[in-house]
Structure formats: structure tokens, C-alpha cells
Write an enzyme that holds these catalytic residues in place. Structure first.
Site, mmCIF file in Angstrom:
data_model
loop_
_atom_site.group_PDB
_atom_site.id
_atom_site.type_symbol
_atom_site.label_atom_id
_atom_site.label_comp_id
_atom_site.label_asym_id
_atom_site.label_seq_id
_atom_site.Cartn_x
_atom_site.Cartn_y
_atom_site.Cartn_z
ATOM 1 N N TRP A 16 0.804 -1.224 0.000
ATOM 2 C CA TRP A 16 0.000 0.000 0.000
ATOM 3 C C TRP A 16 0.842 1.281 0.000
ATOM 4 C CZ3 TRP A 16 -1.095 4.272 3.071
ATOM 5 C CH2 TRP A 16 -2.243 4.996 2.712
ATOM 6 N N ASP A 17 2.102 1.227 0.416
ATOM 7 C CA ASP A 17 2.899 2.454 0.512
ATOM 8 C C ASP A 17 4.326 2.224 0.033
ATOM 9 O OD1 ASP A 17 3.211 5.167 1.106
ATOM 10 O OD2 ASP A 17 3.878 4.783 3.146
ATOM 11 N N LEU A 18 4.493 1.464 -1.050
ATOM 12 C CA LEU A 18 5.846 1.133 -1.507
ATOM 13 C C LEU A 18 6.373 2.227 -2.432
ATOM 14 C CD1 LEU A 18 7.925 -1.111 -1.046
ATOM 15 C CD2 LEU A 18 7.309 -1.995 -3.294
#
Length: 312
Positions: free
Chosen positions: A206-208
Site C-alpha cells: 500500500w505504501d511502496l
């Protein structure tokens, strides 16, 4: 910049204090106030000694430590408890068992969401790689490994996230000042509606983005690896995981080739990936309006404009 040392244990950065207060209000301030006690507790319980200056992000304080039992360097991550942090150790364990390229989880306290993690080389984030295409290739390859793993039970699910987003569209559109941006947000919502019935079941980071990928360390036997950290895990379609790599190190001229490269490396259906990436633009827009903004973030507008036109 750092605030005063509290209790002679940890130096709490002013930026962490500010973001916790801004985003979490009283709960965030309570979390900051509890940090010295948490650090004391786990340094003692887990037999750790400090080994360097504090590091921090929006949500967590990280203390470099050494484990007394075996001399292993590690990172003590202190963070507030919420839906996202509750899923982080679950995801790290699953990825660790699969050898999927995530930071190693050494210990975890479910009551506080405190974690002891493998130490990475904080001096070598992927964001420092000057060759933009090489950096995107690394990120895409790592994302392919992470999202190849089925999500375990109990995590947030993209289908539920999508439903909540769609429920909030009318209110958000009414809060925007620009008619073109109102139309763009409605178009993003329409794209999500097309795929919402098949939200997927992969384990998403989700936050790469490029600062959430660090080089491994030689003393861990991972000096030549790039390793993902700080996931906000949920179960869903890998197309929902592409936006951070488009918006971080933003370059309007790179949006299309980055998107094409990532969908190719991950083997994604491009129309589904396009729809879910527009879903991320929708999500970011909804968050902004909820915080009192009346315009969409310019990078999200540009990304959505370019991807909206891919199928035309």
C-alpha cells in the site's frame, strides 16, 4: 530538528510530535507522551541497548539497537496502534516465510504494536539511486514479489475500502472548487465501480515508494538486496499498489512509462491496473477534501488525467 530528550531515554523529533498532533489529535499526543516509557520497557524486556540516533517517519519512532543475547543489530519500532499497524507484523511474518523481500520481523508485542526489526542500511534508500529507470525496475520487481503472496485472513480488504470511497464521492465532489477536478474525481470513481466487484486477494504493501525501500546490510547477509519496509497492508488487487511509485519522485513525463513498466513486470491486466490506480487518486482526493482542501493534489490530477486517457 529534535525536541528535548525526555526521561534521558529518547530524543523525540519535533516533526513526529507535529504530525502525530495533526493527524491523530489527542491520541497522537498521548502516543508521543508514552514513547519514553515504551522505549524503557522494551529496551529492558528484549535485552537491547541503544546503538545510534533516533529515526522517524510520520507514524513511528525507530531506535537503532543491539540485542545483548547475540550482538545482533536491530531496529526497535515504536508506533501508535491502529488498523494499519495491527496488520504490519502479520504481513511481515507472511512475507518472511515466503522470502518475498520484506524487512525481517524479530519480535513483536501485540499489546502496543511495538516491533523489533532487522536492521537495514538507512544510508542507502532506493530514492538515492540516480538512474530513474533502474529505481523503478527495482521497485517493480520487489512489488511483484510482495504481491505474489496471498493475503492472510484478518487484514483490511480492498473491497471494503472501495465501498467506503464510493460512498464519499458525492460529498467530496461538492467540496471541490474546480469543475474540471470535480469531473476528474467522478471519472476516478466510475473506474473504481468497474472493478470493485473483483477487489483481489493478494497481500499489498500500500505504501511502496522509493524511501520505503532500503539496502540490506552485509552483517545480515543481504548487502546486495533491496528490502521493503513500513507496509500498511491490506488484501486486494496489485494494481492498487502502483500509485506511490508514480507520485514519489514525481515527474509528469515519466507517468506513462513507469506505469507501463510496472504493469509489465507484475504481469497485470493494464485496464484493471489503470482503474485501481485511479482508485488511489480518488482515495487521495477524498482524504484531502476531508482535511479541508478545495483542490486536488497537482500530482494526483496529472497522474489521473494521463491514466484516464489510456483507454480512449
Amino acid at each position: 530538528m529534535h525536541g528535548p530528550t525526555i526521561g534521558c531515554v529518547i530524543d523525540i523529533p519535533d516533526a513526529l510530535i507535529a504530525t502525530q498532533s495533526k493527524y491523530n489529535g489527542a491520541a497522537g499526543r498521548a502516543f508521543v507522551a508514552a514513547l519514553p516509557g515504551l522505549a524503557d520497557r522494551f529496551l529492558g524486556e528484549w535485552g537491547l541497548r541503544r546503538d545510534g540516533a533516533s529515526m522517524y517517519g510520520v507514524c513511528a519512532l525507530v531506535l537503532p539497537v543491539v540485542r545483548a543475547s547475540d550482538g545482533r543489530r536491530a531496529a526497535l519500532k515504536l508506533q501508535a496502534q491502529d488498523e494499519e499497524t495491527a496488520g504490519e507484523p502479520v504481513a511481515l511474518r507472511v512475507w518472511g516465510e515466503a522470502g518475498a523481500g520484506a524487512v525481517g520481523l524479530l519480535d513483536h508485542d501485540p499489546g502496543t504494536s511495538t516491533m523489533l526489526l532487522e536492521r537495514l542500511d538507512e544510508r542507502r534508500p532506493l530514492s538515492e539511486v540516480a538512474d530513474e529507470r533502474a529505481a523503478v525496475e527495482v521497485l517493480a520487481g520487489l512489488l511483484a514479489r510482495l504481491t505474489s503472496v496471498p493475503a492472510p485472513d484478518g487484514l483490511r480488504r480492498l473491497g471494503d475500502v472501495a465501498e467506503r470511497m464510493l460512498d464519499g464521492v458525492a460529498r467530496a465532489v461538492a467540496g471541490l472548487a474546480d469543475e474540471e477536478e470535480r469531473r476528474l474525481l467522478r471519472d476516478c470513481a466510475a473506474a473504481v465501480r468497474e472493478v470493485a466487484g473483483e477487489p483481489g486477494d493478494r497481500l499489498l504493501h500500500w505504501d511502496l515508494h522509493y524511501d520505503n525501500i532500503l539496502a540490506g546490510r552485509a552483517d545480515e547477509g543481504r548487502a546486495h538486496e533491496w528490502i521493503a519496509l513500513d507496509p500498511k497492508p491490506l488484501a486486494g488487487d496489485p494494481g492498487f499498489d502502483l500509485m506511490p511509485a508514480l507520485a514519489n519522485r514525481f515527474d509528469a513525463s515519466a507517468v506513462r512509462w513507469r506505469f507501463d513498466l510496472m504493469t509489465e513486470v507484475l504481469g497485470l491486466d493494464r485496464e484493471r491496473a489503470r482503474a485501481w490506480t485511479l482508485g488511489r487518486a480518488l482515495q487521495n482526493g477524498l482524504w484531502g477534501v476531508a482535511e479541508g482542501e478545495h483542490r486536488l493534489p497537482p500530482d494526483q490530477v496529472e497522474i489521473a488525467r494521463q491514466l484516464r486517457g489510456r483507454g480512449e
